[in-house]
Enzyme design. Structure first.
Site: not given
Length: 752
Positions: A18, A36
């Site tokens: 990320r 996520n």
């Protein structure tokens, strides 16, 4: 302006994915978000079309080092009004496909901080970042966020929280992130488990190791028993306390230079040792090595690994050439991983305990590998490799496969991937069975798969078979042992077509009720036919014959000569009454199950030449027979290949008689061993030629525990390839029973 939705699956959580996406989006002036979810990572990115295309390409090709992308789906979506690119909170839904990263060794950046006196994590044994550290062993669920790990026990301090929330930090959303102020801590305990107040537990442990003490040290996936490998008295005492007479101990050294002091390591072995997985690697020992001869008696190889946790580096820093680093357990028991269990089970072995207060959720042994024919082959697939998925030749329904009795692993399939578990152990007691139960539950939970088809070994008395019988609401499919070996090898290599499977191992329950182990099968996941096998020999005493190879030697001699066979030297060391009793058992067929096992033939030859009459661990006789091979010997012994009622039969009687003649001629055992191995390789080629002529099959698969033998594998591979065969072998899936569950799962998937 254009907006894309990108859904990514694979190992993309807990590996810095990320923050990587966030920084890349800002570089390309994009807005949107990344998060996520239970499948992996989802992105919505918006901006100029060329920038968006460049961004998507770099997400796919420049992912963080620990990431493995298995699905990358891009589609257009409506443009929105927004001003920035952000990282959103994780989303958990019912469909879970997110893959967890294996536990990973400490990275170079963290290592520099560990030994930097100016760094706030100086000598902190749990230093980590998004590029390294614990993963699988601490995960309790998905998405991979701190509350779903055992790190939830340690609230972040302000400094660690700032790093955790800073997208520019190497520790952005590093779930195990911690420091000495807020994270796990070491403690030192005496033999009775009482905590001792010491200023620096790691330094105190080093001092005791230098004095020759034996320590139990808690690691990533369980406890190790640790001793100075150069201290012969310490190693001897460890063997005595652990009741491990001869099986080699694993070693750990600080770096490749230290390993070079006692072993000869080629380039391929160096890459394997220094890889992110950090397995134990079998490397040839130096004759002038400075270590205790008791580390690996009667063995030309050491099992060596490099450090993979910060604590290991602290123990090894400038102190030891190598440490014995062996799994903390008693024989036939699983590795100890809980503190109370360690104090209860290891009190008679360890002088003291070095432990920490981070819970291990899933016990995981070290992986073991060796280089054969230029490629790495796993002997034990565990830490560093699990739970990576293995791509299957085609999609199939979800299946749970329960593996075999020895070297047990389990496997769960999900669409076109198979997830083979860590090494669980030999299913000989309830403690290992509980480990199997935990592993099945854990894998089902993190994969969100509840298979309704369960595969198990054909043997009715295996604990794994009984476990399958007790599962409610499932369809049970029994799979023949050696068929599973064949399909395991094919599946690992992405092959689905029929092949000639050369399956050599110790024992496996055959379709005819006998014990198989020297098999040539023709088939694939759809089914098989037995094309050839070794002639059946009696196993006098059943399982006792696996522990006492001299029994198989008497059986082989009786097969080759009848009741009157030559008085060989190894017989002189045996009680004549025992030998006569064995002959009577064989003649009358009393407690003498028949076996075609190649492994038992290795046992017979090892005993015949006087190398090993009894073993203290599984496969010892075969291993030592490989160790004594004389290089350069090319001669072979004769053998017989006959047409049986349903398949070809390889009769070893001519081989045994020729070997006896060499023994009587005082031929050195190194040459005897080389000729035996050469003969097996030539046998394989001869049988495969016959089967190719009859079937047209040109693909050959080598599997089974015997193909852990490097000399035999390389010799057989070369002969078959020279003869025009395409040969597939194992690499990331063990050739031994540790890879069996993969084959079971694929076979059952075809029948589901």
């Amino acid at each position: 302006m254009k907006r894309n939705r990108i859904d990514i699956e694979g190992i993309v959580q807990g590996v810095g994915f990320r923050p990587f996406v966030y920084q890349l989006a800002r570089r390309w002036n994009l807005t949107g978000w990344v998060l996520n979810d239970s499948r992996g990572v989802s992105i919505e990115a918006q901006g100029a079309a060329p920038n968006l295309a460049a961004f998507a390409g770099q997400v796919r090709t420049q992912a963080p080092p620990l990431a493995v992308i298995t699905r990358f789906d891009v589609r257009d979506c409506p443009v929105e009004v927004e001003e920035a690119f952000v990282i959103r909170a994780s989303v958990r839904d019912r469909e879970r496909k997110a893959q967890i990263s294996p536990d990973t060794f400490v990275c170079d950046d963290c290592l520099r901080e560990l030994f930097d006196p100016a760094d706030r994590r100086f000598r902190y044994p749990f230093i980590n970042c998004t590029n390294c550290g614990p993963r699988y062993t601490i995960v309790t669920g998905v998405p991979y966020d701190r509350p779903h790990t055992t790190m939830r026990d340690f609230p972040l301090c302000e400094d660690c929280r700032a790093e955790y929330e800073d997208p520019s930090s190497r520790r952005f959303h590093a779930q195990p992130n911690a420091c000495a102020a807020c994270g796990p801590r070491l403690s030192f305990h005496d033999r009775q488990g009482r905590k001792l107040e010491v200023a620096d537990p790691a330094r105190h442990a080093v001092e005791l190791l230098r004095q020759g003490r034996i320590l139990a040290v808690k690691g990533l996936g369980g406890y190790h028993l640790v001793a100075d490998a150069s201290n012969d008295e310490a190693v001897a005492e460890l063997r005595r306390r652990k009741a491990r007479d001869e099986k080699p101990f694993a070693l750990m050294s600080r770096d490749l230079d230290q390993v070079g002091l006692y072993a000869r390591v080629n380039e391929a072995e160096q890459r394997l040792l220094a890889g992110v997985e950090r397995p134990i690697v079998l490397v040839r020992r130096r004759d002038d090595h400075p270590l205790s001869p008791r580390v690996a008696p009667r063995n030309r190889f050491f099992g060596v690994m490099l450090p993979y946790t910060p604590l290991h580096y602290l123990l090894l820093d400038e102190h030891f050439t190598a440490l014995v680093m062996t799994s903390a357990n008693l024989s036939d028991e699983p590795i100890v991983f809980e503190d109370a269990e360690a104090f209860a089970r290891l009190g008679g072995i360890a002088d003291a305990y070095l432990l920490h207060n981070r819970r291990i959720h899933t016990r995981t042994d070290d992986s073991i590998a060796r280089v054969m024919a230029g490629r790495a082959v796993l002997m034990r697939r565990s830490r560093g490799y699990v739970p990576r998925g293995i791509f299957l030749p085609q999609e199939q329904p979800p299946v749970l496969a329960l593996g075999a009795e020895l070297k047990n692993t389990v496997c769960i399939t999900q669409e076109n991937r198979a997830f083979l578990s860590q090494h669980i152990g030999d299913l000989k007691n309830l403690e290992v069975l509980r480990g199997l139960e935990h592993t099945v539950t854990h894998l089902q939970d993190i994969l969100s798969v509840q298979p309704r088809v369960v595969a198990h070994d054909l043997h009715p008395d295996y604990l794994s078979t009984r476990f399958a019988e007790e599962l409610p609401g499932v369809r049970r499919i029994a799979v023949q042992h050696h068929h599973a070996h064949l399909v395991s090898c094919l599946a690992e290599n992405g092959r689905d077509e029929p092949a000639i499977g050369v399956i050599f191992d110790g024992i496996g329950y055959g379709s005819d009720g006998h014990i198989w182990g020297g098999e040539f099968l023709m088939g694939n996941a759809e089914g098989f036919r037995r094309g050839a096998h070794f002639a059946y020999l009696p196993m006098p005493g059943g399982d006792a014959a696996t522990r006492e190879p001299w029994r198989m030697a008497v059986s082989a001699l009786t097969h080759a000569y009848g009741a009157e066979f030559p008085p060989l030297p190894f017989l002189a060391a045996m009680d004549a009454r025992d030998v006569r009793l064995l002959q009577q058992m064989i003649a009358r067929g009393i407690n003498c199950p028949l076996t075609s096992s190649c492994g038992r033939l290795f046992d017979a030859v090892a005993a015949l030449i006087g190398l090993r009459q009894k073993v203290s661990y599984e496969g010892q006789a075969a291993l030592e027979l490989e160790q004594v091979i004389s290089a350069g010997e090319e001669a072979v012994y004769p053998f017989a290949l006959q047409q049986g009622e349903e398949s070809l039969v390889l009769d070893p009687a001519p081989l045994i008689r020729a070997l006896v003649l060499d023994l009587e001629g005082r031929v050195p055992i190194g040459i005897l061993s080389a000729r035996f191995h050469n003969t097996l390789a030539v046998m394989v080629r001869a049988v495969c030629r016959r089967l190719r002529t009859a079937s047209g099959l040109t693909l050959a698969a080598l599997s089974g525990g015997v193909f852990q033998n490097r000399y035999l594998t390389e010799k057989t591979l070369a002969l078959l390839e020279e003869d025009g065969f395409t040969v597939v072998t194992h690499s990331l899936v063990p050739p031994n029973d540790g890879g069996l569950a993969l084959g079971q799962a694929v076979i059952a998937g075809r029948q589901a």
